[in-house]
Design a protein around this motif. Structure first.
Motif, PDB file in Angstrom:
ATOM      1  N   CYS A  96      29.886  28.651  41.627  1.00 58.58           N
ATOM      2  CA  CYS A  96      30.971  29.475  42.176  1.00 58.58           C
ATOM      3  C   CYS A  96      32.190  29.480  41.252  1.00 58.58           C
ATOM      4  O   CYS A  96      32.874  30.506  41.120  1.00 58.58           O
ATOM      5  CB  CYS A  96      31.366  29.022  43.579  1.00 58.58           C
ATOM      6  SG  CYS A  96      31.890  27.292  43.679  1.00 58.58           S
TER       7      CYS A  96
ATOM      8  N   ARG B 203      31.328  31.784  38.233  1.00 64.73           N
ATOM      9  CA  ARG B 203      31.476  33.191  38.632  1.00 64.73           C
ATOM     10  C   ARG B 203      32.946  33.604  38.662  1.00 64.73           C
ATOM     11  O   ARG B 203      33.321  34.657  38.160  1.00 64.73           O
ATOM     12  CB  ARG B 203      30.862  33.414  40.013  1.00 64.73           C
ATOM     13  CG  ARG B 203      29.393  33.543  40.030  1.00 64.73           C
ATOM     14  CD  ARG B 203      28.879  33.966  41.417  1.00 64.73           C
ATOM     15  NE  ARG B 203      27.490  33.610  41.531  1.00 64.73           N
ATOM     16  CZ  ARG B 203      27.029  32.481  42.068  1.00 64.73           C
ATOM     17  NH1 ARG B 203      27.850  31.596  42.579  1.00 64.73           N
ATOM     18  NH2 ARG B 203      25.741  32.241  42.106  1.00 64.73           N
TER      19      ARG B 203
ATOM     20  N   GLY C 149      35.549  38.384  44.623  1.00 70.31           N
ATOM     21  CA  GLY C 149      34.365  37.901  45.319  1.00 70.31           C
ATOM     22  C   GLY C 149      33.528  39.001  45.942  1.00 70.31           C
ATOM     23  O   GLY C 149      32.371  38.797  46.231  1.00 70.31           O
TER      24      GLY C 149
ATOM     25  N   GLN D  47      29.511  38.563  44.856  1.00 72.59           N
ATOM     26  CA  GLN D  47      28.741  37.778  45.816  1.00 72.59           C
ATOM     27  C   GLN D  47      27.300  38.042  45.762  1.00 72.59           C
ATOM     28  O   GLN D  47      26.503  38.622  45.705  1.00 72.59           O
ATOM     29  CB  GLN D  47      29.257  37.994  47.230  1.00 72.59           C
ATOM     30  CG  GLN D  47      30.602  37.366  47.406  1.00 72.59           C
ATOM     31  CD  GLN D  47      31.103  37.518  48.840  1.00 72.59           C
ATOM     32  OE1 GLN D  47      30.383  37.951  49.723  1.00 72.59           O
ATOM     33  NE2 GLN D  47      32.335  37.186  49.069  1.00 72.59           N
TER      34      GLN D  47
END
Length: 99
Positions: free
Chosen positions: A72, A75, A95, A99
């Motif tokens: 996470c 990203r 996000g 996602q």
């Protein structure tokens, strides 16, 4: 999305990663530095490439210096560096796309 200028996101602190993006030469050029490259290098590469694909980036030179970042975090750093490179500061779907 097209990379307009060099940009960076993240730190070299433990559990983080630093991502630097630059305009590419017609392809994705990926460089990774990590103390755990033999254990997690393939996973880090997968996360970075998936994130770039979701952002619509295919012409980029990207360098990731990993210090034990979770997926996470990787990203988020890639997303931040890409948006900084195009000077987009408003209407960012944090996000949402990735996602």
């Amino acid at each position: 999305m097209e990379i307009m200028k060099a940009a960076a996101a993240g730190t070299l602190e433990s559990s983080d990663c630093q991502v630097v993006v630059e305009k590419g030469e017609g392809e994705i050029e990926f460089h990774l530095e990590s103390a755990v490259i033999h254990q997690y290098g393939n996973q880090i590469r997968k996360v970075v490439l998936e994130t770039l694909q979701k952002l619509g980036v295919s012409d980029i030179r990207i360098t990731v210096i990993d210090k034990g970042a979770l997926d996470c975090t990787i990203r988020a750093r890639v997303e931040s560096a890409v948006y900084r490179s195009v000077a987009q500061t408003e209407g960012i779907p944090w996000g949402g796309i990735v996602q």
